[in-house]
Design a protein around this motif. Structure first.
Motif, PDB file in Angstrom:
ATOM      1  N   UNK A 269      51.958 105.462  55.903  1.00  9.99           N
ATOM      2  CA  UNK A 269      51.534 105.179  54.531  1.00  9.99           C
ATOM      3  C   UNK A 269      52.437 105.917  53.555  1.00  9.99           C
ATOM      4  N   UNK A 270      52.881 105.211  52.519  1.00 11.20           N
ATOM      5  CA  UNK A 270      53.716 105.817  51.495  1.00 11.20           C
ATOM      6  C   UNK A 270      53.077 105.590  50.131  1.00 11.20           C
ATOM      7  N   UNK A 271      52.918 106.686  49.395  1.00  9.09           N
ATOM      8  CA  UNK A 271      52.383 106.580  48.031  1.00  9.09           C
ATOM      9  C   UNK A 271      53.492 106.665  46.989  1.00  9.09           C
ATOM     10  N   UNK A 272      54.692 106.888  47.455  1.00  5.37           N
ATOM     11  CA  UNK A 272      55.816 107.010  46.530  1.00  5.37           C
ATOM     12  C   UNK A 272      56.403 105.639  46.244  1.00  5.37           C
ATOM     13  N   UNK A 273      57.179 105.567  45.178  1.00  9.05           N
ATOM     14  CA  UNK A 273      57.930 104.350  44.897  1.00  9.05           C
ATOM     15  C   UNK A 273      59.011 104.197  45.954  1.00  9.05           C
ATOM     16  N   UNK A 274      59.057 103.043  46.580  1.00  9.12           N
ATOM     17  CA  UNK A 274      60.033 102.787  47.639  1.00  9.12           C
ATOM     18  C   UNK A 274      61.201 102.004  47.047  1.00  9.12           C
ATOM     19  N   UNK A 275      62.370 102.572  47.146  1.00 10.38           N
ATOM     20  CA  UNK A 275      63.572 101.903  46.649  1.00 10.38           C
ATOM     21  C   UNK A 275      64.260 101.168  47.797  1.00 10.38           C
ATOM     22  N   UNK A 276      64.960 100.077  47.512  1.00 12.30           N
ATOM     23  CA  UNK A 276      65.679  99.358  48.564  1.00 12.30           C
ATOM     24  C   UNK A 276      66.622 100.286  49.327  1.00 12.30           C
ATOM     25  N   UNK A 277      66.581 100.217  50.645  1.00 12.67           N
ATOM     26  CA  UNK A 277      67.445 101.053  51.476  1.00 12.67           C
ATOM     27  C   UNK A 277      66.859 102.404  51.813  1.00 12.67           C
ATOM     28  N   UNK A 278      65.681 102.720  51.250  1.00 14.46           N
ATOM     29  CA  UNK A 278      65.038 103.994  51.544  1.00 14.46           C
ATOM     30  C   UNK A 278      64.637 104.040  53.017  1.00 14.46           C
ATOM     31  N   UNK A 279      64.696 105.235  53.638  1.00 15.82           N
ATOM     32  CA  UNK A 279      64.376 105.388  55.058  1.00 15.82           C
ATOM     33  C   UNK A 279      63.319 106.469  55.252  1.00 15.82           C
ATOM     34  N   UNK A 280      62.528 106.282  56.295  1.00 15.54           N
ATOM     35  CA  UNK A 280      61.529 107.285  56.654  1.00 15.54           C
ATOM     36  C   UNK A 280      61.621 107.521  58.155  1.00 15.54           C
ATOM     37  N   UNK A 281      61.745 108.767  58.566  1.00 14.98           N
ATOM     38  CA  UNK A 281      61.970 109.119  59.969  1.00 14.98           C
ATOM     39  C   UNK A 281      60.670 109.534  60.654  1.00 14.98           C
ATOM     40  N   UNK A 282      60.435 108.961  61.830  1.00 16.98           N
ATOM     41  CA  UNK A 282      59.269 109.326  62.647  1.00 16.98           C
ATOM     42  C   UNK A 282      59.797 110.011  63.900  1.00 16.98           C
TER      43      UNK A 282
END
Length: 315
Positions: free
Chosen positions: A259-272
């Motif tokens: 879950x992301x509450x931040x503004x997501x910009x194109x190309x943004x990445x999140x690492x698991x």
């Protein structure tokens, strides 16, 4: 203490490939049972063949240099640079190796005047002007692996067709052979698996090595980068601005909710962390899964929507 293959061939540990060949030629001729009738010559002849089999193969030599004979032949094996393990046993025929090396089934039946050849060793008791067979370049094949196969490990059986020398030392035959490859968990793209001298063989050439190079198969969901898995997370413009929830599938059948509450910009990445592929040198550890966000923009907006957005969004 295990066998000292360098001592068997009478060379130093930093001997070059050429020096290894010269040493084998000298010792093999010296202890060949057709010419050396001393007790134990047959055993010494086989020992010389085994030493050459190890020291002339870069991978076997590296494991031997690091771990000795016990490490090379031990039941637990030792990890080689590409992640494979060794449990080496010399199954070769020392007489066949002798024949392959000298290019004649009986190199003692003809003698030629010695030539001035730097490659000939002056200590070689039966050295003749006959040249060695040349070894052909490696035959390279691609080994396509899916992400699932790299994740779990598997066994591949690869069928090759090749030419082999008949016992007469002149004619050749066509034959098929199945090569078995144990795929280790986490093998990276570019990993090479070498089968020494399993290629074409002829009266004037030593059989080439057969080399398989790991390549990634395209996957319907993921893209691989080393030990990391890239998962394309497609979200709407509204979710990108207002927050979103992404359900990402894992290779072992689970689903990870992010879950992301931040503004997501194109190309943004999140690492698991820890949800990627096994590491090739430490398969008990894993790389990461990386969510790579793609924002789906609408094709067009109505005038009323544009007016509302222009009032809400910052300039």
């Amino acid at each position: 203490m295990g066998k000292d293959y360098y001592k068997v061939l009478g060379i130093a540990k930093d001997a070059s490939e050429d020096e290894v060949k010269k040493a084998y030629r000298r010792q093999a001729l010296r202890y060949h049972p057709d010419k050396n009738k001393s007790p134990g010559s047959e055993d010494r002849f086989k020992e010389v063949a085994e030493a050459y089999d190890v020291l002339s193969d870069a991978k076997k030599k590296e494991v031997y240099d690091r771990h000795g004979e016990e490490g090379l032949k031990g039941p637990q094996g030792n990890e080689a640079p590409n992640g494979s393990t060794y449990n080496y046993t010399f199954h070769g025929d020392p007489h066949a190796m002798f024949t392959e090396f000298f290019g004649n089934r009986n190199p003692f039946d003809q003698f030629f005047p010695r030539k001035e050849d730097d490659d000939m060793d002056t200590d070689d008791p039966f050295g003749a002007g006959r040249g060695e067979k040349k070894k052909d370049p490696p035959v390279v094949h691609e080994l396509r692996l899916s992400v699932e196969e790299v994740f779990s490990g598997c066994t591949k059986k690869m069928k090759i067709s090749r030419k082999r020398l008949n016992p007469d030392g002149v004619s050749v035959r066509n034959e098929d052979k199945i090569l078995t490859i144990d795929i280790k968990r986490g093998w990276k793209e570019g990993t090479k698996i070498t089968f020494p001298r399993e290629g074409d063989e002829g009266p004037s050439n030593i059989a080439a090595d057969v080399v398989f190079v790991v390549r990634d198969k395209p996957h319907a969901v993921y893209r691989r980068e080393g030990s990391d898995l890239i998962y394309p997370a497609k979200i709407s413009l509204r979710d990108a601005l207002c927050g979103c929830t992404v359900n990402a599938p894992t290779l072992d059948g689970r689903t990870i909710t992010v879950t992301s509450r931040d503004v997501v910009k194109p190309g943004m990445k999140k690492r698991i962390a820890g949800e990627g592929l096994p590491l090739s040198k430490s398969p008990e550890k894993r790389g990461d899964m990386i969510l790579e966000f793609t924002v789906k923009f609408p094709d067009k907006l109505g005038q009323s929507t544009c007016d509302a957005l222009s009032q809400i969004l910052p300039p």
